[in-house]
Design a protein around this motif. Structure first.
Motif, short mmCIF file in Angstrom:
data_model
loop_
_atom_site.label_atom_id
_atom_site.label_comp_id
_atom_site.label_asym_id
_atom_site.label_seq_id
_atom_site.Cartn_x
_atom_site.Cartn_y
_atom_site.Cartn_z
N GLY A 204 0.92 9.33 7.10
CA GLY A 204 1.05 7.84 7.58
C GLY A 204 -0.08 8.33 8.76
N THR A 205 -0.49 9.73 8.61
CA THR A 205 -1.74 8.92 9.95
C THR A 205 -2.77 8.17 10.20
N SER A 206 -3.31 7.88 8.54
CA SER A 206 -4.19 6.51 8.83
C SER A 206 -4.01 5.42 8.73
N VAL A 207 -2.49 5.20 8.26
CA VAL A 207 -1.70 4.05 7.62
C VAL A 207 -1.40 3.29 8.86
N VAL A 208 -0.48 4.51 9.73
CA VAL A 208 -0.02 3.98 10.48
C VAL A 208 -0.77 3.33 12.15
N ALA B 166 -10.88 22.76 9.72
CA ALA B 166 -12.27 21.92 10.58
C ALA B 166 -11.45 20.35 11.54
N GLY B 167 -10.84 19.74 10.12
CA GLY B 167 -9.94 18.95 10.54
C GLY B 167 -9.37 18.54 11.53
N ALA B 168 -9.03 17.44 12.39
CA ALA B 168 -7.99 17.13 13.16
C ALA B 168 -7.59 17.98 14.03
N ALA C 170 -0.60 15.53 7.56
CA ALA C 170 -1.55 14.61 6.56
C ALA C 170 -1.94 14.61 5.38
N THR C 171 -1.96 14.03 4.16
CA THR C 171 -1.54 15.03 2.16
C THR C 171 -2.81 14.97 2.03
N LEU C 172 -3.16 16.15 1.00
CA LEU C 172 -4.34 15.32 0.04
C LEU C 172 -5.12 14.11 0.07
N MET D 181 -8.40 12.11 1.12
CA MET D 181 -9.25 10.93 0.27
C MET D 181 -9.26 10.23 1.55
N LEU D 182 -8.43 9.44 1.24
CA LEU D 182 -8.38 7.94 0.57
C LEU D 182 -8.22 7.47 2.60
N GLN D 183 -8.91 8.52 3.07
CA GLN D 183 -8.63 7.82 4.60
C GLN D 183 -9.66 6.99 4.98
N GLY E 221 -1.08 19.30 -5.65
CA GLY E 221 0.11 18.42 -6.10
C GLY E 221 -0.79 17.10 -4.57
N ALA E 222 -0.85 15.66 -5.11
CA ALA E 222 -0.74 14.37 -3.83
C ALA E 222 0.09 14.57 -2.48
N THR E 223 0.26 15.16 -2.30
CA THR E 223 1.31 14.67 -1.23
C THR E 223 0.83 16.52 -0.50
N LEU F 299 -2.50 5.21 -8.37
CA LEU F 299 -1.70 6.64 -7.03
C LEU F 299 -1.87 7.86 -7.77
N ILE F 300 -3.25 8.93 -6.98
CA ILE F 300 -3.43 9.65 -7.44
C ILE F 300 -1.52 10.67 -7.55
N THR F 301 -2.43 11.28 -8.55
CA THR F 301 -0.72 11.86 -8.57
C THR F 301 -1.35 13.83 -7.81
N THR G 171 1.05 -1.00 0.20
CA THR G 171 -0.67 0.34 -0.11
C THR G 171 0.86 1.14 0.21
N PHE G 172 0.45 2.07 -0.21
CA PHE G 172 1.22 3.68 -0.66
C PHE G 172 1.22 4.12 0.90
N LEU G 173 1.94 4.94 1.48
CA LEU G 173 2.59 5.26 2.57
C LEU G 173 2.00 7.05 2.06
N ALA G 174 1.45 7.68 2.69
CA ALA G 174 2.02 9.05 2.80
C ALA G 174 2.40 9.55 3.73
N TYR H 106 -10.13 19.00 17.72
CA TYR H 106 -9.92 17.45 17.72
C TYR H 106 -10.86 16.27 17.96
N ASP H 107 -11.91 16.72 16.99
CA ASP H 107 -12.84 15.79 16.82
C ASP H 107 -13.20 15.57 15.33
N PHE H 108 -14.09 14.26 15.39
CA PHE H 108 -14.79 14.07 13.94
C PHE H 108 -16.11 15.04 13.79
N ALA H 109 -16.85 14.74 12.95
CA ALA H 109 -18.49 15.42 12.25
C ALA H 109 -19.03 14.53 13.05
C1 LIG Z 1 -7.07 11.90 15.84
C2 LIG Z 1 -6.81 11.46 14.70
C3 LIG Z 1 -7.77 12.82 14.00
C4 LIG Z 1 -8.13 13.21 13.23
N1 LIG Z 1 -9.50 14.36 12.83
C5 LIG Z 1 -9.94 14.40 11.85
C6 LIG Z 1 -10.94 15.47 11.02
O1 LIG Z 1 -11.38 16.01 12.15
N2 LIG Z 1 -11.13 15.19 10.38
C7 LIG Z 1 -10.61 14.65 9.01
O2 LIG Z 1 -10.80 14.95 7.81
N3 LIG Z 1 -9.74 13.69 9.26
C8 LIG Z 1 -9.68 14.09 10.76
N4 LIG Z 1 -8.62 12.61 10.53
C9 LIG Z 1 -7.44 11.26 10.09
C10 LIG Z 1 -6.91 12.70 8.88
O3 LIG Z 1 -6.80 13.99 8.13
C11 LIG Z 1 -5.76 11.31 7.91
O4 LIG Z 1 -5.62 10.74 8.93
C12 LIG Z 1 -4.63 12.38 6.58
O5 LIG Z 1 -5.97 13.60 6.38
C13 LIG Z 1 -4.74 11.14 5.87
O6 LIG Z 1 -3.59 11.14 5.48
P1 LIG Z 1 -1.82 10.80 5.17
O7 LIG Z 1 -1.51 11.65 4.26
O8 LIG Z 1 -1.73 10.62 6.71
O9 LIG Z 1 -2.39 9.56 4.57
P2 LIG Z 1 -1.96 8.00 5.10
O10 LIG Z 1 -2.26 7.30 6.25
O11 LIG Z 1 -0.28 8.00 4.66
O12 LIG Z 1 -2.55 6.99 3.99
C14 LIG Z 1 -4.50 7.22 3.68
C15 LIG Z 1 -4.27 6.71 2.95
O13 LIG Z 1 -4.59 7.16 1.31
C16 LIG Z 1 -3.58 5.81 0.42
N5 LIG Z 1 -2.51 6.68 -0.30
C17 LIG Z 1 -1.87 8.14 0.54
N6 LIG Z 1 -1.47 8.92 -0.61
C18 LIG Z 1 -2.09 8.17 -1.71
C19 LIG Z 1 -1.52 8.43 -3.61
N7 LIG Z 1 -1.19 9.76 -3.78
N8 LIG Z 1 -2.24 7.13 -4.37
C20 LIG Z 1 -3.16 6.72 -3.74
N9 LIG Z 1 -3.16 6.13 -2.39
C21 LIG Z 1 -2.71 7.24 -1.61
C22 LIG Z 1 -2.96 4.80 0.88
O14 LIG Z 1 -2.60 3.54 0.79
C23 LIG Z 1 -3.89 4.94 2.92
O15 LIG Z 1 -4.74 3.56 2.10
C24 LIG Z 1 -7.81 12.83 12.33
C25 LIG Z 1 -6.91 11.78 12.03
C26 LIG Z 1 -6.48 11.54 13.45
C27 LIG Z 1 -5.24 10.38 13.41
#
Ligand SMILES: Cc1cc2nc3c(=O)[nH]c(=O)nc-3n(C[C@H](O)[C@H](O)[C@H](O)COP(=O)(O)OP(=O)(O)OC[C@H]3O[C@@H](n4cnc5c(N)ncnc54)[C@H](O)[C@@H]3O)c2cc1C
Length: 331
Positions: A31-35, A96-98, A106-108, A112-114, A69-71, A211-213, A26-29, A237-240
């Motif tokens: 990492g806030t969702s993946v890890v 309003a997020g996180a 966190a990346t764009l 989108m794929l969280q 850009g995606a990152t 891959l989303i570019t 899987t892709f890692l950006a 620091y809370d979801f909707a």
């Molecule tokens: C405590 C906590 C609170 C949060 N609160 C909110 C909130 O209030 N609102 C909200 O919207 N979000 C919230 N989030 C979620 C957070 O915004 C997402 O975890 C974050 O945006 C994910 O981005 P990332 O770059 O870390 O993704 P990653 O964790 O790196 O990846 C997430 C997914 O995207 C895929 N991916 C990443 N980049 C690409 C790419 N270029 N192409 C294809 N696949 C890709 C990965 O494979 C994985 O499946 C919260 C997260 C945490 C941990």
């Protein structure tokens, strides 16, 4: 202990090849969702392909469009003057997020794929059709206060949690990708996320390894007067529990353009096209906003614990539209 390989692709093609060639990669950006999910054992990839070194971190604002850009980090996107000016709803949704720390990581594309925050999805001991197809949906018979009232199925009612995606849904953003074969494609943002149906583990139309570019935001005059309103259990620091992304244009005393999407209540970013149609040509009044909100939630199917979300979402939408109607139009 499980072994996990960490890799970096030097180019987009190499990153795509590394994930596409391995079924459990899987892709890692950021990492806030993946890890997060890895630590819970809710996902079990054995290869992580880091995309952060790829040349996908630019925001290019041109007349007529902004290319992101995606990152690009969520905090950088929210702070970009062209985004704040042309698409304030997106800047507000991102902010309003996180938390600031998370938005700096966190990346764009990651946003989108969280994955869903459904507690049964995050618990490997629970039945969850999204995590382990065919095991059932614990939320349907368990705690479902936070779950979706729109777009659910007999197999899954998990809410899609992103704030930014709620804004992107009403902005008609366009997603650009590179597929495993090397060709590129564009996907209308509204087509990216799929409904759970009887395959809740399939969440998007992307292929494995695609891959989303970048994402393109085409100029949308109505979006100059737009806003994001998010209601949650605590104000940071809370979801909707419910959110509304809205844009409004009024001319000669009636609604001449309007965009609406809801967050926190549906299984994917939820555009409300019928409510938009209803409001066109009406006087922007409490009555018309109430009618639009009722239509937006007309298909809602509550569970034992989340019927309150219907009224909450309606009131959130009415409040967001009322706020815009009372503002001075910057156009
Ligand atoms: C405590 C906590 C609170 C949060 N609160 C909110 C909130 O209030 N609102 C909200 O919207 N979000 C919230 N989030 C979620 C957070 O915004 C997402 O975890 C974050 O945006 C994910 O981005 P990332 O770059 O870390 O993704 P990653 O964790 O790196 O990846 C997430 C997914 O995207 C895929 N991916 C990443 N980049 C690409 C790419 N270029 N192409 C294809 N696949 C890709 C990965 O494979 C994985 O499946 C919260 C997260 C945490 C941990």
């Amino acid at each position: 202990m499980r072994c996990l390989r960490y890799e970096r692709g030097a180019t987009v093609a190499e990153a795509v090849h590394r994930v596409a060639g391995h079924p459990a990669a899987t892709f890692l950006a950021g990492g806030t969702s993946v890890v997060d999910l890895l630590k819970l054992d809710a996902i079990t990839p054995d290869v992580l392909v880091d995309v952060r070194d790829l040349p996908l971190a630019d925001i290019v604002a041109e007349p007529g469009q902004i290319r992101v850009g995606a990152t690009v980090r969520n905090s950088d996107l929210a702070a970009h003057p062209a985004v704040a000016d042309r698409f304030p709803v997106l800047a507000e949704a991102l902010l309003a997020g996180a938390s600031p720390q998370l938005r700096n990581m966190a990346t764009l594309a990651g946003n989108m794929l969280q994955r869903t925050r459904c507690s049964y999805f995050r618990d490997p001991a629970a039945d969850c059709n999204k995590r382990a197809p065919g095991t059932g949906c614990s939320a349907l018979r368990g705690l479902n206060r936070d779950q979706a009232v729109l777009g659910g199925s007999a197999d899954c009612i998990a809410v899609f949690p992103s704030d930014a995606c709620t804004a992107l849904a009403m902005l008609d953003a366009v997603v650009h990708t590179v597929r495993p074969g090397g060709d590129t494609r564009t996907i209308a943002f509204g087509d990216l996320h799929t409904l759970p149906g009887d395959t809740p583990h399939v969440e998007t139309v992307l292929e494995h390894g695609e891959l989303i570019t970048h994402l393109v935001l085409h100029d949308l005059p109505v979006a100059r007067l737009s806003a994001y309103l998010k209601v949650r259990d605590r104000s940071s620091y809370d979801f909707a529990l419910a959110s509304a992304a809205v844009a409004l244009e009024v001319g000669d005393g009636v609604v001449t353009a309007v965009r609406i999407a809801l967050g926190g209540v549906a299984t994917r970013p939820w555009r409300c096209r019928e409510a938009e149609q209803l409001l066109l040509g009406l006087v922007p009044s409490p009555e018309s906003f109430r009618a639009g909100a009722a239509l937006a939630l007309a298909d809602a199917r509550p569970q034992t614990g989340n019927a309150f979300k219907i009224q909450l979402a309606e009131q959130t939408l009415i409040a967001a539209l009322t706020d815009l109607a009372n503002r001075e139009d910057p156009r």
